[in-house]
Scaffold this active site. Structure first.
Site, mmCIF file in Angstrom:
data_model
loop_
_atom_site.group_PDB
_atom_site.id
_atom_site.type_symbol
_atom_site.label_atom_id
_atom_site.label_comp_id
_atom_site.label_asym_id
_atom_site.label_seq_id
_atom_site.Cartn_x
_atom_site.Cartn_y
_atom_site.Cartn_z
ATOM 1 N N GLN A 194 -7.670 18.282 -6.748
ATOM 2 C CA GLN A 194 -9.140 18.234 -6.703
ATOM 3 C C GLN A 194 -9.710 18.284 -5.273
ATOM 4 O O GLN A 194 -10.809 18.791 -5.056
ATOM 5 C CB GLN A 194 -9.654 16.986 -7.404
ATOM 6 C CG GLN A 194 -9.312 15.686 -6.698
ATOM 7 C CD GLN A 194 -9.842 14.442 -7.426
ATOM 8 O OE1 GLN A 194 -10.469 14.554 -8.463
ATOM 9 N NE2 GLN A 194 -9.590 13.279 -6.874
ATOM 10 N N TYR A 200 4.326 -2.766 9.803
ATOM 11 C CA TYR A 200 5.569 -2.076 10.139
ATOM 12 C C TYR A 200 5.253 -0.767 10.868
ATOM 13 O O TYR A 200 4.190 -0.184 10.692
ATOM 14 C CB TYR A 200 6.432 -1.837 8.889
ATOM 15 C CG TYR A 200 5.796 -1.065 7.749
ATOM 16 C CD1 TYR A 200 5.716 0.324 7.757
ATOM 17 C CD2 TYR A 200 5.286 -1.738 6.641
ATOM 18 C CE1 TYR A 200 5.156 1.024 6.686
ATOM 19 C CE2 TYR A 200 4.731 -1.048 5.563
ATOM 20 C CZ TYR A 200 4.669 0.331 5.595
ATOM 21 O OH TYR A 200 4.117 1.018 4.530
HETATM 22 C C1 LIG Z 1 -1.863 -1.490 -0.709
HETATM 23 C C2 LIG Z 1 -0.873 -0.510 -1.285
HETATM 24 C C3 LIG Z 1 0.347 -0.281 -0.616
HETATM 25 C C4 LIG Z 1 1.313 0.545 -1.188
HETATM 26 N N1 LIG Z 1 2.512 0.701 -0.530
HETATM 27 C C5 LIG Z 1 3.491 1.421 -1.119
HETATM 28 C C6 LIG Z 1 4.781 1.555 -0.490
HETATM 29 O O1 LIG Z 1 5.020 1.058 0.625
HETATM 30 N N2 LIG Z 1 5.753 2.263 -1.150
HETATM 31 C C7 LIG Z 1 5.529 2.852 -2.368
HETATM 32 O O2 LIG Z 1 6.446 3.469 -2.930
HETATM 33 N N3 LIG Z 1 4.300 2.771 -2.959
HETATM 34 C C8 LIG Z 1 3.292 2.081 -2.380
HETATM 35 N N4 LIG Z 1 2.065 1.998 -2.978
HETATM 36 C C9 LIG Z 1 1.820 2.721 -4.246
HETATM 37 C C10 LIG Z 1 1.561 4.196 -3.998
HETATM 38 O O3 LIG Z 1 0.501 4.354 -3.099
HETATM 39 C C11 LIG Z 1 1.223 4.921 -5.312
HETATM 40 O O4 LIG Z 1 2.077 4.472 -6.334
HETATM 41 C C12 LIG Z 1 1.406 6.446 -5.132
HETATM 42 O O5 LIG Z 1 0.458 6.949 -4.223
HETATM 43 C C13 LIG Z 1 1.276 7.155 -6.488
HETATM 44 O O6 LIG Z 1 1.424 8.545 -6.290
HETATM 45 P P1 LIG Z 1 0.805 9.590 -7.329
HETATM 46 O O7 LIG Z 1 1.152 10.937 -6.796
HETATM 47 O O8 LIG Z 1 1.213 9.207 -8.703
HETATM 48 O O9 LIG Z 1 -0.761 9.343 -7.261
HETATM 49 P P2 LIG Z 1 -1.789 9.546 -6.017
HETATM 50 O O10 LIG Z 1 -1.116 9.259 -4.724
HETATM 51 O O11 LIG Z 1 -2.977 8.756 -6.395
HETATM 52 O O12 LIG Z 1 -2.112 11.093 -6.088
HETATM 53 C C14 LIG Z 1 -2.942 11.632 -7.104
HETATM 54 C C15 LIG Z 1 -3.456 12.979 -6.644
HETATM 55 O O13 LIG Z 1 -4.148 13.582 -7.716
HETATM 56 C C16 LIG Z 1 -5.406 14.065 -7.270
HETATM 57 N N5 LIG Z 1 -6.315 14.012 -8.419
HETATM 58 C C17 LIG Z 1 -6.862 12.910 -8.993
HETATM 59 N N6 LIG Z 1 -7.645 13.267 -10.043
HETATM 60 C C18 LIG Z 1 -7.573 14.616 -10.129
HETATM 61 C C19 LIG Z 1 -8.148 15.555 -11.019
HETATM 62 N N7 LIG Z 1 -8.969 15.174 -12.018
HETATM 63 N N8 LIG Z 1 -7.876 16.866 -10.849
HETATM 64 C C20 LIG Z 1 -7.039 17.269 -9.844
HETATM 65 N N9 LIG Z 1 -6.477 16.409 -8.957
HETATM 66 C C21 LIG Z 1 -6.725 15.101 -9.112
HETATM 67 C C22 LIG Z 1 -5.783 13.108 -6.148
HETATM 68 O O14 LIG Z 1 -6.750 13.694 -5.288
HETATM 69 C C23 LIG Z 1 -4.436 12.885 -5.489
HETATM 70 O O15 LIG Z 1 -4.143 13.883 -4.548
HETATM 71 C C24 LIG Z 1 1.056 1.195 -2.419
HETATM 72 C C25 LIG Z 1 -0.183 1.030 -3.048
HETATM 73 C C26 LIG Z 1 -1.141 0.180 -2.500
HETATM 74 C C27 LIG Z 1 -2.458 -0.018 -3.208
#
Ligand SMILES: Cc1cc2nc3c(=O)[nH]c(=O)nc-3n(C[C@H](O)[C@H](O)[C@H](O)COP(=O)(O)OP(=O)(O)OC[C@H]3O[C@@H](n4cnc5c(N)ncnc54)[C@H](O)[C@@H]3O)c2cc1C
Length: 400
Positions: free
Chosen positions: A36, A218
């Site tokens: 998106q 870190y």
């Molecule tokens: C404080 C904090 C610290 C963290 N630290 C860690 C860590 O050290 N190690 C670790 O493993 N995890 C960590 N996490 C968890 C980690 O950030 C998430 O689990 C991870 O980003 C999930 O990846 P994802 O690709 O599933 O989702 P996201 O990273 O949320 O990616 C989703 C993507 O989809 C896109 N998108 C959303 N809706 C749509 C749509 N309708 N149409 C098209 N595109 C869309 C978004 O723009 C985004 O690019 C942490 C989380 C938090 C809150």
């Protein structure tokens, strides 16, 4: 080679979506990623990738680019929230290679994201499509179609939705769900290492344990930046988003009474961002026919074990392996993927929740109680007993 030539559509170009795209491309599938955002970028924050995550990234051929930017933490320490007293604890980094075969690494999220983007584009330069906000998915017996804001449609053999914690595709398939506010708010910020005094500008991971909050910092990007994350109990902020800026006074007030080193960090952050932590129970199903969910879209994980992104990385490898095994039957492939991944991700979500009590609790207010907790809970032996199952898991050798 897969039996079908229509592409697999991946919704979301975050860590989960891009790892999925790479794993599929490497297995000979055609892939279209629809993100998106109008430009490719992750949030400015760090991410820890445990040995179970680097095992997958290495299997996908990313060891060399990771090495160029990662930090292997040579030392980790625990500190008392008020007195600053410190204890050494579980070393990861090189020690994790000896124990688990691949390292625990510290990264800037943008660096990991850029590595994934480059790797995907090497296979298919136009695989990633930007400005594509998915609004709905539909399917027939032969194809799945993603619908986008503005009226575009993209059809393919199957859809894998890695569209994050607020997944639109999850809502389409299974309804909105009811997240529960945990009563905690997370803060994040990055600090250039040269802005810190010498005793804090170290390649050390530090966890500050306290009664109503936790601070973790870190090094990332070859040690040029320090990543700051803090979590505090608070009930007056419930917006679940990484991109809402707070201000340093508010962050400092959340950590009133904490050691001055914590405040040195807070003062050095230009703009701190805040995120309310919401919990969700496990979903009964992730897939419907030719459409499935992946990463935070189906099992958002609280950050108390640092494993949310790693779970998405493990999912990515497994879903690609399942599609390779049943290339002409995405429904069967997704059923097998769910089968393999559900128990693992459910335990990680549950244990992350439980780990909260060990990173902060009113019982840790005085230093005697905290020293006792360090002995009871944080000693190498105990940590290993608790965490070996997590880091030993090998998504690359699961029988599909
Ligand atoms: C404080 C904090 C610290 C963290 N630290 C860690 C860590 O050290 N190690 C670790 O493993 N995890 C960590 N996490 C968890 C980690 O950030 C998430 O689990 C991870 O980003 C999930 O990846 P994802 O690709 O599933 O989702 P996201 O990273 O949320 O990616 C989703 C993507 O989809 C896109 N998108 C959303 N809706 C749509 C749509 N309708 N149409 C098209 N595109 C869309 C978004 O723009 C985004 O690019 C942490 C989380 C938090 C809150």
């Amino acid at each position: 080679m897969p039996a079908f030539s229509a592409p697999i559509i991946v919704i979301g170009g975050g860590i989960g979506g891009l790892t999925t795209a790479l794993a599929l491309l490497q297995r000979g599938f055609d892939v279209t990623v629809c993100e998106q955002a109008p430009m490719l970028r992750e949030v400015g924050a760090g991410v820890q990738i445990g040995s179970n995550g680097t095992r997958v990234l290495y299997a996908l051929g990313l060891e060399a680019p990771l090495r160029a930017v990662q930090v292997l933490p040579p030392r980790r320490q625990l500190r008392h929230w008020r007195t600053g007293e410190s204890w050494d604890w579980l070393t990861l980094g090189a020690a994790s290679v000896e124990r688990f075969g691949t390292p625990h690494i510290l990264m800037h999220r943008n660096d990991l994201h850029a590595i994934l983007v480059n790797a995907v584009r090497k296979f298919k330069p136009d695989a990633i499509n930007l400005g594509m906000q998915c609004t709905a998915v539909t399917q027939t017996a032969a194809a799945a179609t993603a619908h986008f804001a503005g009226g575009k449609e993209v059809s393919g053999a199957a859809i894998i939705a890695a569209d994050g914690i607020h997944s639109r595709v999850r809502q389409c398939l299974f309804g909105a769900g009811k997240p529960e506010f945990t009563g905690c708010v997370a803060w994040r910020g990055l600090v250039p290492m040269d802005r810190l005094p010498a005793h804090l500008a170290q390649l050390v991971t530090t966890n500050w344990l306290g009664p109503h909050g936790h601070v973790l910092h870190y090094p990332v990007r070859r040690g040029e930046l320090m990543n700051f994350i803090s979590i505090v109990e608070r009930d007056n902020w419930q917006v679940e988003s990484w991109i809402i800026a707070g201000n340093s006074d508010e962050l400092a007030a959340d950590f009133g009474g904490w050691h001055h080193d914590v405040h040195t960090f807070i003062d050095a952050i230009d703009t701190p961002y805040k995120w309310a932590l919401l919990a969700r129970g496990p979903m009964a199903r992730w897939s419907e026919g030719r459409v499935t969910l992946l990463g935070d879209a189906c099992h958002p994980t609280l950050p108390f074990l640092g494993q949310g992104a790693v779970m998405a990385i493990e999912d990515a490898y497994v879903v690609a392996a399942c599609l390779a095994k049943y290339p002409d039957d995405p429904e069967r492939a997704f059923a097998r993927y769910e089968d393999i991944r559900k128990e693992r991700t459910t335990s990680v979500v549950r244990k992350s929740h439980e780990n909260r009590a060990h990173v902060f609790s009113p019982d840790l207010a005085d230093s005697g109680a905290l020293a006792n907790e360090v002995v009871q809970y944080w000693q190498q032996q105990h940590v290993r007993e608790r965490l070996d199952w997590l880091y030993q898991y090998d998504a690359t050798s699961i029988a599909v």
